[in-house]
Design a protein around this motif. Sequence first.
Motif, mmCIF file in Angstrom:
data_model
loop_
_atom_site.group_PDB
_atom_site.id
_atom_site.type_symbol
_atom_site.label_atom_id
_atom_site.label_comp_id
_atom_site.label_asym_id
_atom_site.label_seq_id
_atom_site.Cartn_x
_atom_site.Cartn_y
_atom_site.Cartn_z
ATOM 1 N N ARG A 47 0.855 -1.187 0.000
ATOM 2 C CA ARG A 47 0.000 0.000 0.000
ATOM 3 C C ARG A 47 0.893 1.239 0.000
ATOM 4 N NH1 ARG A 47 -0.365 1.881 5.419
ATOM 5 N NH2 ARG A 47 0.518 0.371 6.896
ATOM 6 N N TRP A 48 0.276 2.372 -0.300
ATOM 7 C CA TRP A 48 0.996 3.646 -0.292
ATOM 8 C C TRP A 48 0.017 4.761 0.013
ATOM 9 C CZ3 TRP A 48 0.405 0.474 -4.542
ATOM 10 C CH2 TRP A 48 -0.488 0.905 -5.531
ATOM 11 N N GLU A 49 0.542 5.876 0.493
ATOM 12 C CA GLU A 49 -0.330 7.009 0.776
ATOM 13 C C GLU A 49 0.426 8.316 0.564
ATOM 14 O OE1 GLU A 49 1.685 6.051 4.616
ATOM 15 O OE2 GLU A 49 0.180 4.850 3.570
ATOM 16 N N GLN A 50 -0.349 9.351 0.293
ATOM 17 C CA GLN A 50 0.159 10.709 0.131
ATOM 18 C C GLN A 50 0.029 11.409 1.474
ATOM 19 O OE1 GLN A 50 -2.074 12.747 -2.893
ATOM 20 N NE2 GLN A 50 -0.399 14.122 -3.436
ATOM 21 N N ASP A 51 1.075 12.080 1.925
ATOM 22 C CA ASP A 51 1.052 12.746 3.225
ATOM 23 C C ASP A 51 -0.008 13.839 3.232
ATOM 24 O OD1 ASP A 51 1.912 14.803 5.300
ATOM 25 O OD2 ASP A 51 3.357 13.197 5.690
ATOM 26 N N VAL A 52 -0.870 13.822 4.249
ATOM 27 C CA VAL A 52 -1.968 14.792 4.286
ATOM 28 C C VAL A 52 -1.467 16.202 4.553
ATOM 29 C CG1 VAL A 52 -3.699 13.092 4.970
ATOM 30 C CG2 VAL A 52 -2.369 14.266 6.731
ATOM 31 N N ASN A 53 -0.346 16.325 5.222
ATOM 32 C CA ASN A 53 0.191 17.653 5.537
ATOM 33 C C ASN A 53 1.130 18.191 4.462
ATOM 34 O OD1 ASN A 53 -1.099 17.813 8.130
ATOM 35 N ND2 ASN A 53 0.442 16.346 8.896
ATOM 36 N N ASP A 54 1.786 17.291 3.765
ATOM 37 C CA ASP A 54 2.676 17.684 2.678
ATOM 38 C C ASP A 54 2.426 16.745 1.503
ATOM 39 O OD1 ASP A 54 4.625 18.418 0.932
ATOM 40 O OD2 ASP A 54 6.309 18.149 2.308
ATOM 41 N N ARG A 92 4.534 7.719 0.939
ATOM 42 C CA ARG A 92 5.128 6.609 1.687
ATOM 43 C C ARG A 92 4.653 5.290 1.094
ATOM 44 N NH1 ARG A 92 3.619 10.215 5.471
ATOM 45 N NH2 ARG A 92 5.354 11.402 6.392
ATOM 46 N N PHE A 93 5.605 4.394 0.908
ATOM 47 C CA PHE A 93 5.329 3.083 0.329
ATOM 48 C C PHE A 93 5.667 2.020 1.363
ATOM 49 C CE2 PHE A 93 5.979 5.983 -3.130
ATOM 50 C CZ PHE A 93 5.041 5.607 -4.087
ATOM 51 N N HIS A 94 4.679 1.192 1.694
ATOM 52 C CA HIS A 94 4.829 0.127 2.685
ATOM 53 C C HIS A 94 5.082 -1.173 1.936
ATOM 54 C CE1 HIS A 94 3.373 2.903 5.808
ATOM 55 N NE2 HIS A 94 2.572 3.347 4.853
ATOM 56 N N LEU A 95 6.266 -1.737 2.133
ATOM 57 C CA LEU A 95 6.730 -2.837 1.302
ATOM 58 C C LEU A 95 6.092 -4.162 1.693
ATOM 59 C CD1 LEU A 95 10.519 -1.926 1.099
ATOM 60 C CD2 LEU A 95 8.594 -1.024 -0.244
ATOM 61 N N ARG A 96 6.042 -5.042 0.706
ATOM 62 C CA ARG A 96 5.438 -6.361 0.895
ATOM 63 C C ARG A 96 6.388 -7.254 1.691
ATOM 64 N NH1 ARG A 96 1.160 -8.365 -1.538
ATOM 65 N NH2 ARG A 96 1.125 -6.618 -3.027
ATOM 66 N N GLN A 97 5.844 -7.922 2.684
ATOM 67 C CA GLN A 97 6.637 -8.824 3.514
ATOM 68 C C GLN A 97 6.892 -10.143 2.787
ATOM 69 O OE1 GLN A 97 7.717 -8.190 6.678
ATOM 70 N NE2 GLN A 97 6.646 -6.256 7.092
ATOM 71 N N GLY A 98 8.045 -10.743 3.071
ATOM 72 C CA GLY A 98 8.318 -12.108 2.638
ATOM 73 C C GLY A 98 8.703 -12.282 1.183
ATOM 74 N N THR A 104 8.865 16.962 -6.753
ATOM 75 C CA THR A 104 9.168 18.381 -6.916
ATOM 76 C C THR A 104 7.911 19.236 -6.979
ATOM 77 O OG1 THR A 104 9.223 18.116 -9.318
ATOM 78 C CG2 THR A 104 11.313 17.892 -8.131
ATOM 79 N N ARG A 105 6.770 18.602 -7.231
ATOM 80 C CA ARG A 105 5.500 19.306 -7.321
ATOM 81 C C ARG A 105 4.404 18.371 -6.842
ATOM 82 N NH1 ARG A 105 5.235 21.201 -13.126
ATOM 83 N NH2 ARG A 105 2.974 21.451 -12.838
ATOM 84 N N VAL A 106 3.304 18.913 -6.406
ATOM 85 C CA VAL A 106 2.167 18.080 -6.016
ATOM 86 C C VAL A 106 1.701 17.316 -7.248
ATOM 87 C CG1 VAL A 106 -0.185 18.076 -5.148
ATOM 88 C CG2 VAL A 106 1.485 19.676 -4.205
#
Length: 537
Positions: free
Chosen positions: A86-93, A98-104, A164-166
């Motif tokens: 999964r991944w998400e865009q920071d709500v404040n910036d 952030r990318f959460h890597l696959r286990q195993g 470098t840009r949104v």
Amino acid sequence: MSRFRRVTAYALGAAMLAASGGALAQQPRTLRIAMTASDVPTTTGMPNNGFEGMRFLGYPIFEALTLWDLSDASKPAGLRPGLAERWEQDVNDPKVWRFHLRQGVTFHDGTPFNADAVIWNMDRFFRSDAPQFEPGGSGITRARVTILASYRKIDDMTVEMTTTRVASYFPYMVVYILMTSPQSWESAGRDWARVGTLPPAGTGPFRLSRFVPRQSAELSRHDGYWDANRRARLDRILLLPMPEANTRLAALRAGQVDWIEVPPPDAIPSLRSAGFNVTTGSYPHVWPWFFQMQGANTPFGDVRVRQGLNYCVDREGLVQLLNGTAEPSVGWLKPSDPAFGNPQHRYRFDAARGRALLAEAGFNAQRPLRFRVMISTSGSGQMLPLPMNEFLQQNLREACGVQVEFEVTDWSNLLVATRTAPGSGVVANVQSLNPSSPSSDPGVMARYFLRAGTPPNGFNWPGFSDDQFEAAFTRLESARTPAEATAAYAQAHERLVDNPPWLFIVHDLNPRAMSRRVTGFTSVQSWFQDLVPVSLQ
């Protein structure tokens, strides 16, 4: 010997290679594919030869944090989790992702996939002073990922990237950053020239098991693939470069290969009559000429010239030449796309209007428009470039008095040209380029048309610079709802049509021809295809 004859001679040699590989090809469930490439794409983990390289020697072996979702042929492909769960865009910036890597997950060589491996690969592409820096792979990746500012490891299974840009479309750029095993580079003596022959190690459902430079590459099923539900059915895939369409056709009919990319259009009815399967389908593709808009050595700084040429093209005649395996292109997107918008110009074959616009710009029978186009002999998404360009050359001369010359080169050289500053190197004497282009998402639009995407930072070779386009794209990047994003996307696209940096010609319908032994293949709306469910009877 002429360049065209050299290409044909090389292609005939490739067909002989296909025949000589018969012993290997008779092994159970070995699928033999004839590519349009004139050479085997590079095998180090970032293939050249455009998206055909990514299709066959990219994603089947090496994967990215995000992957294309090729499960639904009824709609253009989107994204799915890949090496990142999964991944998400920071709500404040919103520039931070952030990318959460696959286990195993492990590479084919048994070494673990983790944040350290991601950072190592990022340095390989984006840090020129890194020991593992790979110039060829870096050039390709940087041109596709044009807005990366920085990256860092958060913990063993989390990485962060800052743009470098949104850019709400940034995951559509991450899909092109392929991961290879750091250990494979170490095992090769820290020499990328040797990595591709070891073979290298990725994380995909296939692994590279054999590579013969300029001849073939063999993929084998990876039984330890991390997704047990997506393990390949084929034992092997043999990839053979055959740039000449009639050579691919002869190899298929002779039983030397099972699958060919881009069969000759006039052979499609006879192939179907003989029991071969021929697939076609709409996908996000444009076959254009790029206009060089900057500098004194080009006529394309005048928008009337660019618009006029778009009215001079007989697109329907070209579609007829291609036996219906293409559809007319009157913009970067197709008119049926919700983001096509409502441009002022709706291009069609209108020679009178085209000549009038050219005359306003100072070009007429006494002073004809002349320019030189760099074209390729074959290649990924290039369709049948030689006969297509010859048709256009005659069409423009007869309809609008335009004199076009060609500089014929290899597909890989043409790709390098799109990343080369105008007026320098291989493009010093040309005013137009003829590469095929994807049109799959706003991330592609960014790297082809934003001011910031001029070479070597992207593919804006024309030097397109339009204030209204930039403003609309900024609204697209920061849109909060799908409706806002589509409206801004449409406004940006309208500017591409009305202030055209390209000659819009056709969209490919992606024809392939296969033996009836090939089962499980579905043509999806993407440049990339899922080889996992494919099998042989």
